[in-house]
Design an enzyme around this catalytic site. Structure first.
Site, PDB file in Angstrom:
ATOM      1  N   ASP A   1     -10.359   2.618   1.596  1.00 25.85           N
ATOM      2  CA  ASP A   1     -10.676   1.965   2.883  1.00 25.85           C
ATOM      3  C   ASP A   1     -11.465   2.913   3.794  1.00 25.85           C
ATOM      4  OD1 ASP A   1      -9.505  -0.516   2.448  1.00 25.85           O
ATOM      5  OD2 ASP A   1      -7.557   0.086   3.235  1.00 25.85           O
TER       6      ASP A   1
ATOM      7  N   LYS B   1       0.799  -1.235   0.000  1.00 22.86           N
ATOM      8  CA  LYS B   1       0.000   0.000   0.000  1.00 22.86           C
ATOM      9  C   LYS B   1       0.833   1.288   0.000  1.00 22.86           C
ATOM     10  CE  LYS B   1      -4.246  -1.741   2.132  1.00 22.86           C
ATOM     11  NZ  LYS B   1      -5.223  -1.575   3.190  1.00 22.86           N
TER      12      LYS B   1
HETATM   13  P1  NDP Z   1      -2.185  -3.219  10.620  1.00 24.47           P
HETATM   14  O1  NDP Z   1      -1.294  -4.392  10.801  1.00 24.47           O
HETATM   15  O2  NDP Z   1      -1.676  -2.029   9.877  1.00 24.47           O
HETATM   16  O3  NDP Z   1      -2.649  -2.679  12.085  1.00 24.47           O
HETATM   17  C1  NDP Z   1      -3.130  -3.563  13.055  1.00 24.47           C
HETATM   18  C2  NDP Z   1      -3.632  -2.777  14.274  1.00 24.47           C
HETATM   19  O4  NDP Z   1      -4.202  -3.702  15.207  1.00 24.47           O
HETATM   20  C3  NDP Z   1      -2.528  -2.044  15.025  1.00 24.47           C
HETATM   21  O5  NDP Z   1      -3.055  -0.869  15.609  1.00 24.47           O
HETATM   22  C4  NDP Z   1      -2.143  -3.061  16.118  1.00 24.47           C
HETATM   23  O6  NDP Z   1      -1.585  -2.457  17.266  1.00 24.47           O
HETATM   24  C5  NDP Z   1      -3.516  -3.596  16.471  1.00 24.47           C
HETATM   25  N1  NDP Z   1      -3.474  -4.920  17.087  1.00 24.47           N
HETATM   26  C6  NDP Z   1      -3.318  -6.114  16.466  1.00 24.47           C
HETATM   27  N2  NDP Z   1      -3.368  -7.127  17.364  1.00 24.47           N
HETATM   28  C7  NDP Z   1      -3.547  -6.535  18.585  1.00 24.47           C
HETATM   29  C8  NDP Z   1      -3.685  -7.051  19.911  1.00 24.47           C
HETATM   30  N3  NDP Z   1      -3.655  -8.343  20.152  1.00 24.47           N
HETATM   31  N4  NDP Z   1      -3.886  -6.175  20.924  1.00 24.47           N
HETATM   32  C9  NDP Z   1      -3.928  -4.830  20.687  1.00 24.47           C
HETATM   33  N5  NDP Z   1      -3.808  -4.292  19.445  1.00 24.47           N
HETATM   34  C10 NDP Z   1      -3.617  -5.132  18.400  1.00 24.47           C
HETATM   35  O7  NDP Z   1      -3.496  -3.781   9.958  1.00 24.47           O
HETATM   36  P2  NDP Z   1      -4.642  -2.960   9.176  1.00 24.47           P
HETATM   37  O8  NDP Z   1      -4.869  -1.689   9.888  1.00 24.47           O
HETATM   38  O9  NDP Z   1      -4.326  -2.920   7.743  1.00 24.47           O
HETATM   39  O10 NDP Z   1      -5.896  -3.933   9.337  1.00 24.47           O
HETATM   40  C11 NDP Z   1      -6.566  -4.061  10.582  1.00 24.47           C
HETATM   41  C12 NDP Z   1      -7.814  -4.884  10.361  1.00 24.47           C
HETATM   42  O11 NDP Z   1      -8.688  -4.158   9.514  1.00 24.47           O
HETATM   43  C13 NDP Z   1      -7.576  -6.232   9.681  1.00 24.47           C
HETATM   44  O12 NDP Z   1      -8.170  -7.246  10.467  1.00 24.47           O
HETATM   45  C14 NDP Z   1      -8.281  -6.148   8.351  1.00 24.47           C
HETATM   46  O13 NDP Z   1      -8.932  -7.347   8.005  1.00 24.47           O
HETATM   47  C15 NDP Z   1      -9.307  -5.058   8.623  1.00 24.47           C
HETATM   48  N6  NDP Z   1      -9.662  -4.335   7.416  1.00 24.47           N
HETATM   49  C16 NDP Z   1     -10.953  -4.398   7.015  1.00 24.47           C
HETATM   50  C17 NDP Z   1     -11.355  -3.763   5.870  1.00 24.47           C
HETATM   51  C18 NDP Z   1     -12.776  -3.856   5.452  1.00 24.47           C
HETATM   52  O14 NDP Z   1     -13.073  -3.475   4.315  1.00 24.47           O
HETATM   53  N7  NDP Z   1     -13.685  -4.319   6.306  1.00 24.47           N
HETATM   54  C19 NDP Z   1     -10.415  -2.981   5.039  1.00 24.47           C
HETATM   55  C20 NDP Z   1      -9.071  -2.942   5.574  1.00 24.47           C
HETATM   56  C21 NDP Z   1      -8.721  -3.621   6.720  1.00 24.47           C
HETATM   57  P3  NDP Z   1      -0.016  -2.101  17.341  1.00 24.47           P
HETATM   58  O15 NDP Z   1       0.172  -0.809  16.602  1.00 24.47           O
HETATM   59  O16 NDP Z   1       0.230  -1.986  18.796  1.00 24.47           O
HETATM   60  O17 NDP Z   1       0.715  -3.254  16.701  1.00 24.47           O
END
Ligand code: NDP
Length: 285
Positions: free
Chosen positions: A109, A73
């Site tokens: 998104d 991205k």
């Molecule tokens: P990223 O990897 O960029 O970010 C993940 C985020 O989740 C971070 O803020 C991370 O925190 C947090 N996180 C993950 N696991 C934990 C945990 N166990 N405890 C606390 N915080 C956690 O992923 P994306 O932002 O790209 O995607 C996130 C979700 O959004 C995905 O599941 C994806 O499927 C969904 N999504 C849905 C879309 C839709 O159209 N419905 C479109 C795009 C995404 P930290 O910064 O601390 O690591």
């Protein structure tokens, strides 16, 4: 009419459910079929090392555009000719559109999330709490801020990413943002209108994973939204429903980002209901 091709460089890791079909491809192709559009949407897996060549190929073949997902991205930006407004603020592109001779990067998104949120509540003048500061959270934070939300509290595990998103919203949008480090169960304060899970917590197969939130702090006048598309009925959505909140599942965001992408590529506004039905079939809702 000759078929046009859209391609999708990488879907790695977006959907963990081992469905025989790729959900995004199925969703978009269902819309194409329903509207008699002679277009194709195909999935190709392209890693960062081949991204430049893949984009050059799309350009050479006059493809109308393509989606890209993690890890492409941000990297894709150096291979295209310009950015739309919110993609430029967010700093990430998930949808590339051919406009004349140019390939322009957009971010659908956040727009997809915003459209589905607006079906329930207008974010203008609202106070928002958002869990997460990754790619989805950045896109959502920027779009709801540009749509007039007054205050966004970003709650994130990693301090660095949370602070970065807070600064982005404060510097590049009219909204005010604050950051709270996510340490134990977060309590939503009175006066918050919308609570958003923009983390990957709850994504298949970790369907029972619990978001650290004090459920007693939710009230029935709040909207609770989840970005997780699979399963749509996340634990958070079920808990919020049980407390009388209005809820918004991740299928709405997925469908609406698809509608916007198809509109960019074909000029046609497709029926979201057809797309949602296909996703519900795949996710056995
Ligand atoms: P990223 O990897 O960029 O970010 C993940 C985020 O989740 C971070 O803020 C991370 O925190 C947090 N996180 C993950 N696991 C934990 C945990 N166990 N405890 C606390 N915080 C956690 O992923 P994306 O932002 O790209 O995607 C996130 C979700 O959004 C995905 O599941 C994806 O499927 C969904 N999504 C849905 C879309 C839709 O159209 N419905 C479109 C795009 C995404 P930290 O910064 O601390 O690591």
């Amino acid at each position: 009419m000759p078929d046009e091709l859209n391609f999708l460089p990488s879907l790695t890791g977006s959907f963990a459910k081992p469905a025989a079909e790729n959900p995004t491809v199925e969703m978009v192709e269902a819309a194409y079929r329903h509207h008699g559009l002679h277009w194709r949407y195909i999935n190709t897996e392209v890693g960062p090392e081949n991204l430049g060549e893949a984009v050059a190929g799309a350009r050479a073949m006059n493809w109308a555009g393509f989606n890209c997902s993690l890890p492409n991205k941000v990297e894709v930006i150096q291979h295209i000719d310009g950015l739309g407004e919110s993609a430029s603020v967010i700093g990430a592109v998930n949808c590339v559109v051919r406009r004349g001779e140019q390939l322009i990067g957009e971010n659908t998104d956040g727009k997809g999330f915003l459209k589905s949120l607006e079906e329930i509540v207008d974010p203008a003048g609202k106070r928002i709490v958002m869990f997460g500061a990754g790619g989805a959270a950045r896109a959502i934070g920027v779009e709801v801020a540009l749509a007039g939300a007054t205050h966004i509290t970003i709650v994130n595990r990693s301090e660095e990413r949370g602070q970065e998103l807070m600064a982005l919203v404060n510097d590049k949008t009219p909204a005010e943002a604050a950051f709270e480090k996510w340490d134990g169960d977060h309590s939503v304060t009175d006066g918050v209108d919308v609570v958003i899970n923009a983390t990957s917590i709850g994504l298949y197969p970790d369907v029972d994973a619990r978001l650290a939130l004090n459920l007693d702090s939710l009230s029935a006048d709040m909207v609770v939204a989840d970005v997780i598309p699979n399963p749509p009925q996340t634990r958070l959505i079920r808990d919020a429903q049980a407390r009388g909140c209005k809820v918004l599942d991740g299928l709405g965001m997925l469908v609406n980002q698809g509608i916007t992408g198809i509109e960019y590529w074909t000029g046609v506004t497709v029926d979201g209901g057809v797309m949602r039905t296909r996703l519900e079939e795949l996710f056995s809702v």
